[in-house]
Scaffold this motif. Structure first.
Motif, PDB file in Angstrom:
ATOM      1  N   VAL A 258       0.847  -1.203   0.000  1.00 28.01           N
ATOM      2  CA  VAL A 258       0.000   0.000   0.000  1.00 28.01           C
ATOM      3  C   VAL A 258       0.881   1.252   0.000  1.00 28.01           C
ATOM      4  O   VAL A 258       0.643   2.213  -0.741  1.00 28.01           O
ATOM      5  CB  VAL A 258      -0.947   0.011   1.211  1.00 28.01           C
ATOM      6  CG1 VAL A 258      -1.737   1.318   1.265  1.00 28.01           C
ATOM      7  CG2 VAL A 258      -1.898  -1.174   1.161  1.00 28.01           C
ATOM      8  N   LEU A 259       1.922   1.235   0.824  1.00 22.84           N
ATOM      9  CA  LEU A 259       2.823   2.375   0.937  1.00 22.84           C
ATOM     10  C   LEU A 259       3.515   2.652  -0.399  1.00 22.84           C
ATOM     11  O   LEU A 259       3.599   3.812  -0.843  1.00 22.84           O
ATOM     12  CB  LEU A 259       3.853   2.097   2.024  1.00 22.84           C
ATOM     13  CG  LEU A 259       4.927   3.160   2.270  1.00 22.84           C
ATOM     14  CD1 LEU A 259       4.291   4.495   2.635  1.00 22.84           C
ATOM     15  CD2 LEU A 259       5.877   2.695   3.377  1.00 22.84           C
ATOM     16  N   ASP A 261       2.472   1.865  -3.378  1.00 28.49           N
ATOM     17  CA  ASP A 261       1.473   2.368  -4.326  1.00 28.49           C
ATOM     18  C   ASP A 261       1.195   3.850  -4.094  1.00 28.49           C
ATOM     19  O   ASP A 261       1.092   4.631  -5.053  1.00 28.49           O
ATOM     20  CB  ASP A 261       0.176   1.565  -4.202  1.00 28.49           C
ATOM     21  CG  ASP A 261      -0.898   2.048  -5.178  1.00 28.49           C
ATOM     22  OD1 ASP A 261      -0.707   1.869  -6.400  1.00 28.49           O
ATOM     23  OD2 ASP A 261      -1.897   2.612  -4.720  1.00 28.49           O
ATOM     24  N   LEU A 262       1.089   4.261  -2.839  1.00 27.00           N
ATOM     25  CA  LEU A 262       0.852   5.675  -2.532  1.00 27.00           C
ATOM     26  C   LEU A 262       2.000   6.544  -3.035  1.00 27.00           C
ATOM     27  O   LEU A 262       1.784   7.638  -3.574  1.00 27.00           O
ATOM     28  CB  LEU A 262       0.674   5.861  -1.022  1.00 27.00           C
ATOM     29  CG  LEU A 262      -0.620   5.310  -0.417  1.00 27.00           C
ATOM     30  CD1 LEU A 262      -0.574   5.389   1.108  1.00 27.00           C
ATOM     31  CD2 LEU A 262      -1.842   6.065  -0.944  1.00 27.00           C
ATOM     32  N   THR A 265       2.106   6.769  -6.928  1.00 23.19           N
ATOM     33  CA  THR A 265       1.020   7.600  -7.454  1.00 23.19           C
ATOM     34  C   THR A 265       1.054   9.018  -6.869  1.00 23.19           C
ATOM     35  O   THR A 265       0.087   9.768  -6.995  1.00 23.19           O
ATOM     36  CB  THR A 265      -0.356   6.949  -7.178  1.00 23.19           C
ATOM     37  OG1 THR A 265      -0.484   6.673  -5.771  1.00 23.19           O
ATOM     38  CG2 THR A 265      -0.496   5.649  -7.951  1.00 23.19           C
ATOM     39  N   SER A 266       2.192   9.349  -6.229  1.00 24.50           N
ATOM     40  CA  SER A 266       2.453  10.706  -5.724  1.00 24.50           C
ATOM     41  C   SER A 266       1.449  11.184  -4.677  1.00 24.50           C
ATOM     42  O   SER A 266       1.186  12.382  -4.556  1.00 24.50           O
ATOM     43  CB  SER A 266       2.514  11.709  -6.892  1.00 24.50           C
ATOM     44  OG  SER A 266       3.568  11.379  -7.772  1.00 24.50           O
ATOM     45  N   LYS A 267       0.885  10.259  -3.912  1.00 28.80           N
ATOM     46  CA  LYS A 267       0.003  10.629  -2.800  1.00 28.80           C
ATOM     47  C   LYS A 267       0.885  10.784  -1.553  1.00 28.80           C
ATOM     48  O   LYS A 267       0.881   9.950  -0.643  1.00 28.80           O
ATOM     49  CB  LYS A 267      -1.084   9.576  -2.604  1.00 28.80           C
ATOM     50  CG  LYS A 267      -2.027   9.450  -3.813  1.00 28.80           C
ATOM     51  CD  LYS A 267      -3.085   8.394  -3.555  1.00 28.80           C
ATOM     52  CE  LYS A 267      -4.098   8.329  -4.684  1.00 28.80           C
ATOM     53  NZ  LYS A 267      -3.532   7.799  -5.931  1.00 28.80           N
ATOM     54  N   ARG A 270      -0.568  11.154   2.201  1.00 27.39           N
ATOM     55  CA  ARG A 270      -1.127   9.874   2.651  1.00 27.39           C
ATOM     56  C   ARG A 270      -0.019   8.862   2.903  1.00 27.39           C
ATOM     57  O   ARG A 270      -0.100   8.037   3.822  1.00 27.39           O
ATOM     58  CB  ARG A 270      -2.125   9.351   1.624  1.00 27.39           C
ATOM     59  CG  ARG A 270      -3.435  10.136   1.585  1.00 27.39           C
ATOM     60  CD  ARG A 270      -4.362   9.616   0.501  1.00 27.39           C
ATOM     61  NE  ARG A 270      -4.696   8.213   0.695  1.00 27.39           N
ATOM     62  CZ  ARG A 270      -5.388   7.482  -0.204  1.00 27.39           C
ATOM     63  NH1 ARG A 270      -5.789   8.037  -1.337  1.00 27.39           N
ATOM     64  NH2 ARG A 270      -5.654   6.224   0.046  1.00 27.39           N
ATOM     65  N   ALA A 271       1.026   8.906   2.079  1.00 31.08           N
ATOM     66  CA  ALA A 271       2.157   7.982   2.264  1.00 31.08           C
ATOM     67  C   ALA A 271       2.863   8.258   3.590  1.00 31.08           C
ATOM     68  O   ALA A 271       3.248   7.325   4.304  1.00 31.08           O
ATOM     69  CB  ALA A 271       3.139   8.114   1.103  1.00 31.08           C
ATOM     70  N   MET A 274       0.706   6.907   6.295  1.00 29.34           N
ATOM     71  CA  MET A 274       0.764   5.441   6.235  1.00 29.34           C
ATOM     72  C   MET A 274       2.056   4.942   6.876  1.00 29.34           C
ATOM     73  O   MET A 274       2.064   3.949   7.619  1.00 29.34           O
ATOM     74  CB  MET A 274       0.683   4.979   4.781  1.00 29.34           C
ATOM     75  CG  MET A 274       0.816   3.481   4.581  1.00 29.34           C
ATOM     76  SD  MET A 274      -0.649   2.607   5.166  1.00 29.34           S
ATOM     77  CE  MET A 274      -0.097   0.896   5.085  1.00 29.34           C
TER      78      MET A 274
END
Length: 291
Positions: A258-259, A261-262, A265-267, A270-271, A274
């Protein structure tokens, strides 16, 4: 050279290709790799030939080898075999933490204590030295380096990581290393896909610290990366002290996916959150296991 050592060095070379984002066609220097991995040029040469036989790297017309296309696609864990001396390796770590081994030891003492040949001990010491928790002394002796030996120190290390690792993602100079993260993604996917049930504690530790250090390197802040690397070296033995809870390890690897992926995708915000949640959960679970 034993097959296990050849495989490990070959995997280390692939990991360096990934970590430094070397492009296809980049020269692979025997001397540079030998210095980086702290081994002689002979095992480096053998490992390079091993990788070339698998078409992971390509021969250069003027001699030597260059990065091949396949090297950028392969998970290094796929060629790294578990050492046949893994049990002895873990015994050395455990007995050092338990105070059964002195700070300084000779090779002859270690051979007698663990009933291994000099060749096998050489492989073990090369691995331990490369991991940073033992160093050769002038002459024939070896010295254990600093290691965490208390629950309090272990808790402080995690607290430091909780403060620093989420913050490093928010650094102004944070730049996504997509090549490095995708390489870590392959390792984590392999673990979640079933490898977590069969790999050794050392392999789990290496895959997970590789991801966290890759993210720290994205910060562009060398002090953050250097401090995390030092902490990982000295907490390695404490990690080996307790039995691996495979279910917890699996969940942490799933969180890693999940980390990643965040980040890809430049989130970023949220990263960072997380990362904080991930480390706080891991800290609570692991400290319970140490009691």
């Amino acid at each position: 050279m034993a097959q296990s050592l050849q495989s490990q060095i070959a995997a280390d070379i692939l990991q360096r290709i990934s970590a430094h984002a070397l492009p296809v066609g980049a020269r692979l220097s025997e001397r540079g790799l030998a210095e980086a991995l702290r081994v002689s040029r002979s095992p480096i040469r053998t490992a390079l030939k091993h990788l070339a036989e698998q078409s992971l790297i390509d021969p250069h017309p003027e001699g030597g080898f260059v990065v091949g296309k396949a090297a950028l696609k392969l998970n290094p864990a796929e060629i790294a075999d578990e050492s046949p001396y893994e049990e002895i390796y873990l015994r050395i770590a455990q007995e050092r933490l338990d105070g059964l081994l002195p700070k300084r030891v000779s090779e002859n003492e270690l051979m007698r204590r663990y009933g291994v040949t000099r060749s096998a001990l050489t492989d073990l010491l090369r691995r331990i030295s490369a991991e940073g928790w033992m160093e050769r002394l002038p002459g024939h002796g070896w010295e254990f380096t600093e290691a965490m030996t208390s629950d309090a120190a272990y808790a402080q290390a995690y607290r430091y990581r909780i403060l620093v690792e989420p913050a490093c993602i928010l650094e102004p100079g944070f730049t996504i290393d997509s090549v490095g993260l995708r390489q870590c993604l392959k390792e984590q996917e392999a673990l979640v896909g079933g490898e977590i049930e069969r790999v050794s504690p050392a392999q789990i530790f290496d895959a997970n610290t590789r991801l966290h250090e890759t993210i720290a390197a994205c910060s562009g802040n060398t002090f953050i990366l250097d401090s995390l690397r030092r902490i990982n070296k000295i907490r390695r033995l404490m990690e080996y002290r307790k039995a691996v809870d495979r279910k917890q390890a699996l969940r942490r690897c799933e969180e890693h996916l999940v980390l990643i992926d965040l980040l890809l995708t430049s989130k970023i915000d949220r990263a960072a959150q997380m990362m904080r949640d991930h480390l706080e959960t891991a800290s609570r679970e692991k400290q319970k296991g140490l009691k």
